[in-house]
Design a protein around this motif. Structure first.
Motif, short mmCIF file in Angstrom:
data_model
loop_
_atom_site.label_atom_id
_atom_site.label_comp_id
_atom_site.label_asym_id
_atom_site.label_seq_id
_atom_site.Cartn_x
_atom_site.Cartn_y
_atom_site.Cartn_z
N SER A 18 2.01 5.00 -2.81
CA SER A 18 1.47 6.21 -2.19
C SER A 18 2.57 7.25 -2.05
O SER A 18 3.73 7.00 -2.38
CB SER A 18 0.91 5.87 -0.80
N GLY A 78 -7.17 -2.80 5.42
CA GLY A 78 -6.80 -1.62 6.20
C GLY A 78 -6.24 -2.03 7.55
O GLY A 78 -6.56 -3.10 8.08
N THR A 95 -13.95 2.84 5.38
CA THR A 95 -13.10 1.85 6.06
C THR A 95 -12.15 2.55 7.04
O THR A 95 -11.99 2.13 8.19
CB THR A 95 -12.30 1.02 5.02
N VAL A 126 -4.93 2.39 4.52
CA VAL A 126 -6.07 1.74 3.86
C VAL A 126 -5.73 1.55 2.39
O VAL A 126 -5.15 2.45 1.76
CB VAL A 126 -7.35 2.60 4.02
N ASP A 154 -6.33 0.83 -1.74
CA ASP A 154 -7.04 1.61 -2.76
C ASP A 154 -8.35 0.90 -3.11
O ASP A 154 -8.48 0.28 -4.16
CB ASP A 154 -6.12 1.74 -3.99
N ILE A 155 -9.31 0.97 -2.20
CA ILE A 155 -10.58 0.24 -2.39
C ILE A 155 -11.72 1.24 -2.54
O ILE A 155 -11.56 2.42 -2.21
CB ILE A 155 -10.86 -0.70 -1.18
N ARG A 212 -12.96 3.35 0.69
CA ARG A 212 -11.74 3.73 1.42
C ARG A 212 -12.03 4.63 2.63
O ARG A 212 -11.59 4.37 3.75
CB ARG A 212 -10.84 4.46 0.42
N ASN A 213 -12.80 5.71 2.42
CA ASN A 213 -13.06 6.65 3.51
C ASN A 213 -13.85 5.99 4.63
O ASN A 213 -13.56 6.17 5.81
CB ASN A 213 -13.83 7.88 2.99
N THR A 246 0.84 -1.21 0.00
CA THR A 246 0.00 0.00 0.00
C THR A 246 0.87 1.25 0.00
O THR A 246 0.61 2.21 -0.74
CB THR A 246 -0.94 0.00 1.23
#
Ligand SMILES: CC(C)(COP(=O)(O)OP(=O)(O)OC[C@H]1O[C@@H](n2cnc3c(N)ncnc32)[C@H](O)[C@@H]1OP(=O)(O)O)[C@@H](O)C(=O)NCCC(=O)NCCS
Length: 319
Positions: free
Chosen positions: A28, A66, A96, A87, A89-90, A93-94, A24
């Motif tokens: 990023s 996450g 979770t 978390v 990249d799903i 996301r927010n 992850t």
């Protein structure tokens, strides 16, 4: 469907979490060439040796999506790891991220702690979008920004002290930290910080301020000999604490009781502090200061300290 679980870090499959964190982070703003999968796995294994480390996990169909790590080994307060939750990249996301934070708050409340903090650090230019995202997650979860700080550093090899040594005001003298007990220190420490501009300290309850004092002045951790007290007769009126770290010496807390402010006390102390660090061939001195603490920031700039990065603390008080 995302499922949230709360676990001791030592009880979970560490390599699986390390793999998730590594992958992850790789895609990023936190990508770092120096972090390999092996180093992430090793560091997680080391962290898991302390049973106060908690892993809150979000999983979907048994896949980790996450994670949020929490440290609960400090009196009264708990600390979420810097830049957590992480978390993937799903699609949700927010939601979770906020579910992980919510579970964390619930846990902290259940184990009877009073304060929960997270430090977004370091904040470099490349992290500004991430910072906005985390701010949203935490503010939507009932946290407030307690402070913004500058992490500052001076390169002692390239900084040269002026040949004019600043003197303490008449009647004051330096004293070594080993010759003064914490009990004699408590009042001057509280007096200087309670009148000062360090927002994180002022955000603490009086009991938490004492916990911070006991931690900062913990005699079980070594002081650097550049730690200096200023005395008027047998009374402490100023202090600068220095602690050795792996690649630098960390300064703080530093303070002077208000009746001696603006008389050149800390200017004289820091001159002596820097002088001792240079004598000992230390390369870097580092510290953290509230960006709005103008007296402190001006003082540190005078001794060559420059901001390396910013950091923001978000806090939540258990009602
Ligand atoms: C910050 C603090 C240690 C300064 O101590 P001090 O002995 O009053 O500082 P000095 O008189 O030696 O001043 C040295 C320099 O600091 C800066 N400074 C100190 N007080 C200042 C003020 N009120 N406003 C602006 N700059 C100031 C100036 O650059 C000053 O140099 P100058 O007098 O030649 O302009 C003191 O205000 C304090 O104890 N504050 C509360 C605790 C704290 O905030 N500690 C720092 C936490 S990171």
């Amino acid at each position: 469907m995302v499922k949230i679980t709360i676990n001791k870090l030592s009880d979970v499959n560490l390599d699986k979490i390390a793999d998730f964190i590594f992958v992850t982070r790789q895609s990023s703003a936190f990508h770092s060439d120096s972090k390999t999968l092996v180093s992430v796995r090793r560091s997680l294994r080391e962290t898991a040796q302390d049973d106060h480390n908690i892993a809150i996990l979000a999983a979907s169909d048994d896949e980790i999506v996450g994670t949020l790590q929490l440290y609960t080994g400090f009196p009264g307060m708990a600390f979420i790891d810097n830049w957590h939750p992480i978390v993937g990249d799903i699609a949700n996301r927010n939601t979770t991220a906020q579910s992980l934070i919510k579970a964390c708050k619930q846990h902290v409340k259940e184990i009877g702690l009073e304060r929960l903090e997270v430090n977004l650090s370091p904040i470099l230019d490349v992290h500004h979008d991430a910072r906005d995202e985390y701010k949203l997650w935490y503010e939507n979860s009932g946290f407030y920004r307690a402070t913004k700080e500058a992490f500052m550093r001076v390169d002692l090899k390239s900084f040269s002290l002026s040949s004019q040594v600043p003197l303490l005001p008449e009647g004051l003298r330096f004293e070594e930290i080993d010759n003064v007990k914490n009990k004699e220190f408590e009042r001057p420490f509280l007096e200087s910080f309670r009148h000062g501009k360090d927002r994180l300290f002022l955000d603490f309850t009086p009991a938490q301020q004492m916990i911070a004092f006991n931690y900062w002045l913990d005699r079980n951790r070594p002081f650097h000999r550049a730690s200096i007290l200023v005395m008027k007769d047998e009374k402490v009126v100023g202090f600068s604490i220095a602690r050795p770290k792996s690649e630098s010496v960390d300064l703080g807390p530093v303070g002077v009781i208000p009746e001696y402010w603006r008389m050149g006390v800390m200017k004289a102390v820091l001159y002596e502090t820097i002088n001792r660090l240079r004598e000992d061939n230390e390369r870097f001195a580092t510290l953290e200061a509230d960006v709005d603490n103008t007296p402190a920031i001006n003082l540190y700039k005078m001794y060559g300290f420059e901001q390396v990065y910013a950091q923001e603390y978000y806090a939540w008080r258990v009602k």
